[in-house]
Design an enzyme around this catalytic site. Structure first.
Site, PDB file in Angstrom:
ATOM      1  N   ALA A  98       3.096  -4.510  26.075  1.00  0.00           N
ATOM      2  CA  ALA A  98       2.640  -5.191  27.290  1.00  0.00           C
ATOM      3  C   ALA A  98       3.748  -5.262  28.341  1.00  0.00           C
ATOM      4  CB  ALA A  98       2.148  -6.587  26.942  1.00  0.00           C
ATOM      5  N   MET A 112       3.351 -14.358  24.981  1.00  0.00           N
ATOM      6  CA  MET A 112       2.758 -15.632  24.544  1.00  0.00           C
ATOM      7  C   MET A 112       3.456 -16.801  25.228  1.00  0.00           C
ATOM      8  SD  MET A 112       2.295 -14.605  20.534  1.00  0.00           S
ATOM      9  CE  MET A 112       3.807 -13.663  20.417  1.00  0.00           C
ATOM     10  N   LYS A 156     -11.196 -12.521  14.093  1.00  0.00           N
ATOM     11  CA  LYS A 156     -12.132 -13.612  13.826  1.00  0.00           C
ATOM     12  C   LYS A 156     -12.860 -13.372  12.505  1.00  0.00           C
ATOM     13  CE  LYS A 156     -15.926 -11.812  16.591  1.00  0.00           C
ATOM     14  NZ  LYS A 156     -16.252 -11.519  17.943  1.00  0.00           N
ATOM     15  N   ASP A 169      -6.949  -6.178  16.006  1.00  0.00           N
ATOM     16  CA  ASP A 169      -6.651  -7.528  16.491  1.00  0.00           C
ATOM     17  C   ASP A 169      -7.620  -7.915  17.598  1.00  0.00           C
ATOM     18  OD1 ASP A 169      -4.582  -7.936  14.859  1.00  0.00           O
ATOM     19  OD2 ASP A 169      -3.018  -7.385  16.291  1.00  0.00           O
TER      20      ASP A 169
HETATM   21  N1  SAH Z   1       2.210  -6.114  20.131  1.00  0.00           N
HETATM   22  C1  SAH Z   1       1.835  -6.586  21.444  1.00  0.00           C
HETATM   23  C2  SAH Z   1       2.146  -8.036  21.640  1.00  0.00           C
HETATM   24  C3  SAH Z   1       1.358  -8.943  20.750  1.00  0.00           C
HETATM   25  S1  SAH Z   1       1.669 -10.638  21.064  1.00  0.00           S
HETATM   26  C4  SAH Z   1       2.518  -5.701  22.505  1.00  0.00           C
HETATM   27  O1  SAH Z   1       3.392  -4.916  22.166  1.00  0.00           O
HETATM   28  O2  SAH Z   1       2.159  -5.817  23.666  1.00  0.00           O
HETATM   29  C5  SAH Z   1       0.363 -11.039  22.161  1.00  0.00           C
HETATM   30  C6  SAH Z   1       0.885 -11.248  23.560  1.00  0.00           C
HETATM   31  O3  SAH Z   1       1.127 -10.004  24.177  1.00  0.00           O
HETATM   32  C7  SAH Z   1      -0.081 -11.934  24.477  1.00  0.00           C
HETATM   33  O4  SAH Z   1      -0.057 -13.319  24.317  1.00  0.00           O
HETATM   34  C8  SAH Z   1       0.446 -11.525  25.828  1.00  0.00           C
HETATM   35  O5  SAH Z   1       1.581 -12.288  26.160  1.00  0.00           O
HETATM   36  C9  SAH Z   1       0.916 -10.112  25.558  1.00  0.00           C
HETATM   37  N2  SAH Z   1      -0.092  -9.121  25.937  1.00  0.00           N
HETATM   38  C10 SAH Z   1      -0.756  -8.278  25.151  1.00  0.00           C
HETATM   39  N3  SAH Z   1      -1.567  -7.475  25.871  1.00  0.00           N
HETATM   40  C11 SAH Z   1      -1.387  -7.811  27.168  1.00  0.00           C
HETATM   41  C12 SAH Z   1      -1.917  -7.356  28.403  1.00  0.00           C
HETATM   42  N4  SAH Z   1      -2.805  -6.354  28.462  1.00  0.00           N
HETATM   43  N5  SAH Z   1      -1.486  -7.943  29.531  1.00  0.00           N
HETATM   44  C13 SAH Z   1      -0.557  -8.929  29.509  1.00  0.00           C
HETATM   45  N6  SAH Z   1      -0.051  -9.398  28.373  1.00  0.00           N
HETATM   46  C14 SAH Z   1      -0.430  -8.860  27.215  1.00  0.00           C
END
Ligand code: SAH
Length: 460
Positions: A332, A383, A270, A248
């Site tokens: 995250a 998000m 992309k 991703d």
């Molecule tokens: N599967 C991912 C989430 C994917 S959705 C997970 O478990 O983290 C994508 C969203 O995750 C982003 O828009 C943001 O809100 C969050 N995100 C992913 N990586 C991040 C990071 N390093 N710091 C803060 N937010 C993060």
């Protein structure tokens, strides 16, 4: 690097050693492991050298070195332990066209002999360009300990089996076969002798040919929030072995660096993958590669089961009859919460926590705002940047206190991590200049100690 390591083919070629004492004996012990034709030139010889000559293992010239003694030699050693005599050897042997080494004299030498760990045909050479001989000895000792004694025989037997193993397709299937041979099947069989090793190779090959006929497989792997040290060991292993990595947009470059060098890296964020039609194309891409019998790692930011559209990929794999497994990752929310020194749940504050998204495919995502508006509730909002003002309105409408803490953690766990301590009333302004991936922690403020710490950092 001033010295370039190479392995010189010595079969049927000449090597000259000038000297008959201890230094010559030490070098000869090494050289006698090879198939070179060895000539030793000196006025007198140590007894061991005489014995080797008597056994026909080398040839002696009983006089001082003369022009032509090193003719047709690839290598020559000056081992007389006398600077003038050695200098003469360098001159004479170089004139005869040999590369010359002066024992224990890096400056005068055209090549140096490395420390070696010998598991013939597996040979490890260690060089420090004279900078750290003690270190070289330590590395050698460590390797002697870690490389199993049967590695040599295993490699020799493997050599005779290479043609048979070519029945497996080139690349991953063959690599997996040999990895299992060296890691497990080979060492286990080696205890019962060479025949057992050959039988084990036959069995292993049949197993792998059968597995190969079954086709590739897909690991759906969590890459964590960005810091490579937050990868699981399983994720690391999958990256080490992958033939194809489909990742991703949010997966950090440092993590992609860890993929096997030969792996094909495909950015599913992309290059032809449009924002709304993407998923179908990504599914097709995963299936296409796995169908070729390849090991595919589908690498997703954070944990693949959290807002990762994982089920759609699993359904596609299931429909294609391809095997898959999930490797969880650190989401995250975990990294963001850790960065502010808080806990996602806390006794007497919140006994549950929600993972919610600010928007879904239809637009801003509706949630149970009434429940979330209650004091002490905690939600990790993914998000959530674009939906910040809308969520603020919903929560206030359902009675949330404007002073409810909301912490924004941008780029959690990455070198450019940034924490913004806001409240529900200041949230829209607080997210305005956030450009990286950000997690909103509703109901959590950075722990006081964390604030003090970051102030201190600013002061420093
Ligand atoms: N599967 C991912 C989430 C994917 S959705 C997970 O478990 O983290 C994508 C969203 O995750 C982003 O828009 C943001 O809100 C969050 N995100 C992913 N990586 C991040 C990071 N390093 N710091 C803060 N937010 C993060």
């Amino acid at each position: 690097m001033n010295h370039f390591p190479i392995f010189v083919a010595l079969e049927g070629r000449r090597v000259l050693v000038a000297g008959g004492g201890d230094a010559a004996v030490a070098k000869l012990r090494l050289l006698l492991k090879t198939t070179a034709h060895i000539t030793v030139v000196a006025e007198t010889f140590d007894e061991v050298i005489e014995d080797w000559a008597a056994a026909g293992r080398l040839h002696l010239i009983r006089r001082r070195q003369e022009p032509g003694d090193a003719m047709c030699c690839v290598l020559a050693y000056a081992a007389q332990e006398d600077a003038d005599l050695d200098a003469a050897t360098v001159r004479l042997a170089a004139a005869d066209g040999a590369l010359v080494n002066v024992v224990d004299n890096l400056e005068q030498s055209q090549f140096i002999t490395p420390a070696i760990v010998d598991r013939d045909p597996v040979v490890v050479a260690i060089g420090t360009e004279g900078a750290a001989p003690v270190l070289a000895r330590k590395i050698k000792a460590d390797l002697e300990e870690t490389l199993p004694a049967q590695l040599g025989p295993l490699a020799r037997i493997a050599k005779t089996f290479r043609r048979a193993a070519n029945a497996l397709p080139f690349g991953a299937p063959r690599r997996r076969f040999w990895a299992e041979y060296y890691d497990i099947a080979g060492p286990r069989a080696a205890e019962q002798g060479e025949d057992a090793v050959r039988a084990a190779l036959d069995d292993l090959l049949s197993d792998h040919l059968a597995a190969d006929a079954r086709g590739g497989h897909v690991d759906l792997v969590g890459a964590g929030p960005g810091d490579p040290e937050l990868l699981t060991l399983k994720a690391r292993k999958a990256l080490d072995a992958a033939d194809v990595v489909i990742h991703d947009r949010l997966v950090a470059p440092e993590i992609l660096e860890l993929a096997r060098r030969e792996a094909t890296i495909i950015d599913a964020g992309k290059e032809g993958f449009g924002p709304s039609t993407a998923q179908g194309d990504i599914n097709a891409c995963i299936v296409e590669h796995a169908r070729k019998g390849l090991h595919v790692v589908r690498l997703k930011a954070g944990d693949p089961t959290v807002f990762g559209r994982l089920d759609e990929e699993i359904e596609a794999l299931h429909a294609a009859g391809l095997p898959w497994s999930i490797v969880p990752g650190i989401t995250a929310a975990s990294a963001a919460t850790a960065s502010i020194g808080q806990s996602l749940t806390r006794r007497n504050r919140n006994a549950s926590v929600r993972l919610i998204t600010g928007h879904d495919m239809k637009g801003f995502a509706d949630q149970d705002w009434r429940a979330l508006a209650a004091p002490g509730e905690v939600a990790a909002i993914y998000m959530g940047k674009r939906a910040a003002r809308w969520m603020q309105g919903r929560l206030l409408m359902h009675g949330a206190a404007p002073s409810t803490p909301v912490t924004i953690v941008e780029n959690a766990s990455r070198p450019d991590q940034r924490t913004i301590a806001a409240t529900l009333s200041t949230l829209p302004e607080a997210v305005a200049d956030v450009t990286g991936p950000a997690l909103l922690l509703h109901g959590l403020a950075p722990r006081a100690a964390q604030i003090a710490l970051s102030r201190q950092e600013v002061a420093l």
